[in-house]
Design an enzyme around this catalytic site. Sequence first.
Site, mmCIF file in Angstrom:
data_model
loop_
_atom_site.group_PDB
_atom_site.id
_atom_site.type_symbol
_atom_site.label_atom_id
_atom_site.label_comp_id
_atom_site.label_asym_id
_atom_site.label_seq_id
_atom_site.Cartn_x
_atom_site.Cartn_y
_atom_site.Cartn_z
ATOM 1 N N ASP A 425 42.055 32.136 44.814
ATOM 2 C CA ASP A 425 42.354 33.321 44.017
ATOM 3 C C ASP A 425 41.137 34.257 44.095
ATOM 4 O OD1 ASP A 425 43.592 35.013 42.134
ATOM 5 O OD2 ASP A 425 42.470 34.067 40.518
ATOM 6 N N LYS A 800 51.445 51.080 30.639
ATOM 7 C CA LYS A 800 50.210 50.800 31.391
ATOM 8 C C LYS A 800 50.489 49.669 32.353
ATOM 9 C CE LYS A 800 47.171 48.329 29.370
ATOM 10 N NZ LYS A 800 46.208 47.886 28.363
ATOM 11 N N ARG A 834 39.212 47.495 39.936
ATOM 12 C CA ARG A 834 40.581 47.172 39.554
ATOM 13 C C ARG A 834 41.186 48.368 38.829
ATOM 14 N NH1 ARG A 834 41.780 41.640 38.878
ATOM 15 N NH2 ARG A 834 42.871 42.100 36.925
ATOM 16 N N THR A 914 45.892 36.958 46.148
ATOM 17 C CA THR A 914 45.551 37.705 44.943
ATOM 18 C C THR A 914 46.688 38.635 44.549
ATOM 19 O OG1 THR A 914 43.964 39.278 43.997
ATOM 20 C CG2 THR A 914 44.413 39.466 46.349
ATOM 21 N N GLY A 915 46.676 39.032 43.319
ATOM 22 C CA GLY A 915 47.646 39.996 42.825
ATOM 23 C C GLY A 915 47.163 41.425 42.907
ATOM 24 N N ASP A 916 45.926 41.657 43.370
ATOM 25 C CA ASP A 916 45.380 43.003 43.469
ATOM 26 C C ASP A 916 45.974 43.745 44.660
ATOM 27 O OD1 ASP A 916 43.844 42.898 41.243
ATOM 28 O OD2 ASP A 916 42.013 42.285 42.258
ATOM 29 N N ASP A 1029 41.378 29.991 38.760
ATOM 30 C CA ASP A 1029 40.842 29.854 37.408
ATOM 31 C C ASP A 1029 41.851 30.147 36.316
ATOM 32 O OD1 ASP A 1029 39.624 32.984 36.240
ATOM 33 O OD2 ASP A 1029 40.952 32.685 37.942
ATOM 34 N N ASP A 1033 47.438 30.386 38.736
ATOM 35 C CA ASP A 1033 47.007 29.634 39.919
ATOM 36 C C ASP A 1033 47.422 28.167 39.853
ATOM 37 O OD1 ASP A 1033 45.621 31.936 40.863
ATOM 38 O OD2 ASP A 1033 43.957 31.457 39.525
#
Length: 1331
Positions: A425, A800, A834, A914-916, A1029, A1033
């Site tokens: 992650d 948001k 981010r 990753t989710g980014d 973490d 995950d």
Amino acid sequence: MSHEGETVYRKPKFWRKGNRISATDGTVHIKIGAGFNLSNDHPKQKKPPSQQNRIISTKYTLLTFLPQNLFEQFRRIANFYFLIMTIIALSIDSPVSPLTSLIPLVFVIAVTAAKQGYEDFLRYRADNMVNKSMVTVVRNSIETDVRCEDIVPGDLVRISRDCDVPCDLVLLKSSDNGKCFITTANLDGETNLKTLVVPKGLPDVDIPKLYTLGSIECEQSHTDLYSFNGRIVLPNNINRISVIPTDMELQTGLHNIPLMAENLMLRGSRVRNTEWAIACAVYTGQDTKLALNSKITKNKMSSSEQFINKYLAFFIVLLLAVVTVSYFMKRYFDLHHPEHNSYLRQVFDEYVVSEFLQDYFSFLILFNYLIPISLYVTIEMHKFVGAFFLEWDPHLYDEETNQPCIVNTSDLNEELGQINILFSDKTGTLTKNIMIFKQCSINGKIYMKQGRGLQEKDRNYSLKIGECSKSVYTFFEALAICHTVQVAGTYEEDEDRADEEQSLLTVNADVPPIFHKSLEELTDIESIQEEVDFITARHTVTFSHRNGSNNRNGNVGVDEIRPSSDTVHTKSTRLELHKRPLSLSNIQIMESSGLTTPEILSRENLLLKKIQVQEYKRTVSHHNDDDDKNRRDGIMTHRRTKSSVPFSTGAEIMSAHSVRPSNFQRNVSVRTSTREYYAAPQYTEAQVVERQESMLHRKELESFIDLLDYQASSPDEKALVEACARLGIIFLNDNNDIYTLRLRMKRKADTDFMDIQNMEDEKNEIVQFKRLQVLEFTSDRKRMSVIVMDKFGQIWIYTKGAESHVLPLCNSKSNHVSLLTQKHINEFAKEGLRTLAVARRKLTKTEFINFNNQLIEANSSLTNRAEKVEMCQRKVETGLDLLGATAVEDALQDNVRDTLVSIRAAGIKVWVLTGDKVETALNIALSCGHIPDNAGKYFIVECKNEAQLNGHFEALARELKRNSGQEYALLIDGMSLSIALQHASEKFRDLAYKCHAVLCCRLSPLQKCEVVHLVKSHPSKPVTGAIGDGANDVSMIQEAHVGLGIVGKEGRQAARCADYAFANFSMLKRIVLLHGHYFSQRLALLVLYFFYKNVVFMGVQLFFQANSLFSSQSIFDSLFLTLFNVTYTTLPILFISITEKIYDEETLMTQPSYYKLISGNKLFSWRYFNSWMFIGLYHSIIVYFFAWIIWNDNSAMYAEGRTMNFLCFGVFMVHNVVVVVNLKLLIEAIYKTYIFVATIWLSVFGFMGTTFVYNLFNAGYDMNLYMVYTKMLTSWIFWILSSLIVVAALLPDLFFKALEALNFRFRTIFPGNEVMGTKKFGPKLVQTTYL
């Protein structure tokens, strides 16, 4: 409650209001407050299992313990094998005592059964402590105490502060206005407070009348802790409460109240900061989510076990081959050499089946010790003790968090040295997950946070939020509202707060009273940098002529600068201290005296485009005698430049003497301010006082934010709320669904700028919003929304989330701003920040009521609730006005680059999931070393169909083929990956496997798991590791062969579910490259040595059969067969398998390529195995035939010249075998320690001691060794022959060691002992070991 789909518990007649489970739809129906009917009306009636709240964690009962435990133990292949051998030995005329198989087997089974039985008894006692504990329930409108196990669904349970929740409950009432604070550390490991709420719209009734609220309908219990679907069905005479006053005819579903996860109190959680709560039991006993999550999961299997099983299969085949050959050889000698039959009185006229079984099984019993019975036990001990090395390693201990390494399973220790692909992650794993608000894009403009203000891009000054445009305030107001942050602390100034504030104000005991202002009076708090840029003078300053003749052209010399005596005492002066000059009219020009005060730049002056006039001068030290002498002489000595007023404490400032500059100092004027000076700026005492006061106020604000103690499930939300607080919009609480904000400025809605003139006298303003709905964030939506009503009755929806899921929802009016914002977001992402987009729109009252009714209806559904809720939310989250975007920084963890570079050098490929978004993840991947700087990068993004994806795959395949030596990194987004997983999974897998680094972006937790599962199916069967973490995950960690968890900011779910957990990502380097290497090498040594020594042992037995015409007579006494694997040879190999180090720690940490020597289970290759077996065969030949030749030549070896008999021959054999196999291990060990050497001699002398004691008694266990060994020990010929045999057997080993000492390169039989030009342990023959 968890039940089979077709199971129905019928209500007994005496259950007037009993609860039931629908057999048709699997829905649980519970009457609120109906649990008392069963308990009070018929207390002796036995409750069905589904109605019991008993916790049962035991595996056995008194009746099932023995059969169930034996069945579980004999399911293990090793135990079952030796059980069969024992039965055979008892069934035939065994050549050895059946006790040789029975005693070790009974011992292992008995010890294991006693251990498991004791552990189960402890679980039984723990269960009773919980089941028998007293709980308060409300029955018949009366509070009464019952045992926890007597709680039934429908009971109204009262939970007090700091008490555990006894079962899964729906919250109905609490002491905190419908809120209940809990901790869920026992469930998911998170220690932060979580807030549960009473179902929205539930009528507020007294506790004795709660049973009138109707019934609860909910789904059957399942393992998902964060999901709960249900509803409260109110009776016809009670309606739900509307969130806003409205007409009754506009409302629907008046009798249904949705239930969600935020309304469910889970068993295992604990009530905190709430005095009491009343809740209705829904899931009890084994149906609670905690019990369902306590199921034992399938254990992972180490890849090394596959090789061990192969070795065992090989030895079983070898055993059957030896037994078969021996049997046929026996038949041959019986038929063709009958001369011994008359001696043995055996007649073979007819050979029956029983004789066949007797002969065949006799050889089977004789050679079954080729399979080491103690191998599995020793491996378990090796792994168990080895796990402590991880927990004890000081380099894996994090002092900041007081967190050592956590080992949840020791079965996979050696797998740490076999990882081929590591899935990682990003957030919280490669980064610290400590978010810091850095920049934002508002209305198409970029703002950077500077201290307590905002600085627009390409501007050289910063502004407070009250000085910015209305759009800036609206943006940060949205951030202060659109969140789910909870305030765990308090902001009220009680005595404790006053004491703390007072202690804060007195950081320096000499600070004068002028600094002691309460937090309520704080209106302008600046950073240190801002104070340097915008320093102002506040005191009344007196200017006078030092010498009137020297003042030409109106210039003035400064005689002294100090406050007047009453400046710090009068109230008016104190007010003056905090006022700023607002225009040129504030500057006093004393034309009559020819004096001009120096202009002082303020932020307001800058806004009014005034010119800064800053006074600089070269100063000298304080007045002294030498200075007077120099002045009288007209000489100015050189001094180091420093400020005339040092930065000191308040007391020092007030008592400091005035500073007299030199007569030769240039006078100050507006003209001279344009000159370049290198001296420090001239600060007045008042300026220094203000700087210190500002620092003090800043500390007060930080302390105030700490007192609020924001708690958030996402660190991004917490960072944004704290940033708003520091900028002037402080979120105080959300009591009773009322958002309370404190503003440190007076906002005006009718102008673009705040009224600067009136800011000085305004106090903090309190602004409140009523929260109407919260549309939660999910991994699929990737956004969250809050619907609020302001004080004017206007309803707003604030949204948001990820820009990919927010920008498409904005209206056409925001197109221009959307383009600029998207451009800014891309710039932020390139910097590794981010990003989140923020938008809002107005809702009419009717629009909200219609939406609210649809949402209630969707939430009340027990089937397909998620899809219905998503459709309802999508309808209201449209036509938004884009406000801007945020950019927060998540710093890389310490030494993460070095770790990833070393991991890659070790031959481990790293995939970051990753989710980014792609730009953010790419920036982080480049900065952390995941993607090499010289690597080619191939992007597969925004693929809409399979054809586009296949085009990318073909292009990538050509690139990989054309540049085979080039390192390539593949970057793919979630949309493209979902198509790949669905239509071309194997093609994607094979291409990605050829890349050196893979970066997958915008993935959901399920996609992470699917990627790991896909790679595991590769034909090369790579060993995968996954590190993360957070809870998102967990599926990835559990799917990988080795799960690694980071004890991070997002909770401890990953750490609890992982096989190994630690505090920092940088520790992975030591765990994999060092401990993984040691574990793999040590286990290989342990396994290969066990098979080697048994080959030596059974080889002697085989050679004796050849000399005895395969008579199935054992050469060894049964005592030796019993103790050889258990006592004589186990301790040294167990110890060295725990402590062995072929390479020192520094070498393995600095030379990651050494990891390649052990990866892929190279140490278990057949080359090593065959080498060890060859050496074992050679040693057995030397031990047996050397002695056999001497025995045939002359067996008179006793001291008095008498011959030794057959018993002496067998004892002589086993003596030499024990000595040779132990010394062989001593020679091959690299990390020789005093303790290890002691275990070698302890084993040898242990054999001699037990044999000596055994031969003193005529035990009749098997052979009669009475005084045999004693006489042998007194013979010098015995010692000479034994020494010669040992030297002859070990001579090749010593020869190889001598060549190795001469740096002769060759491959030894010792696993992993290739000479690669590295230093090994060996400067000293014996070293001290440190455990």
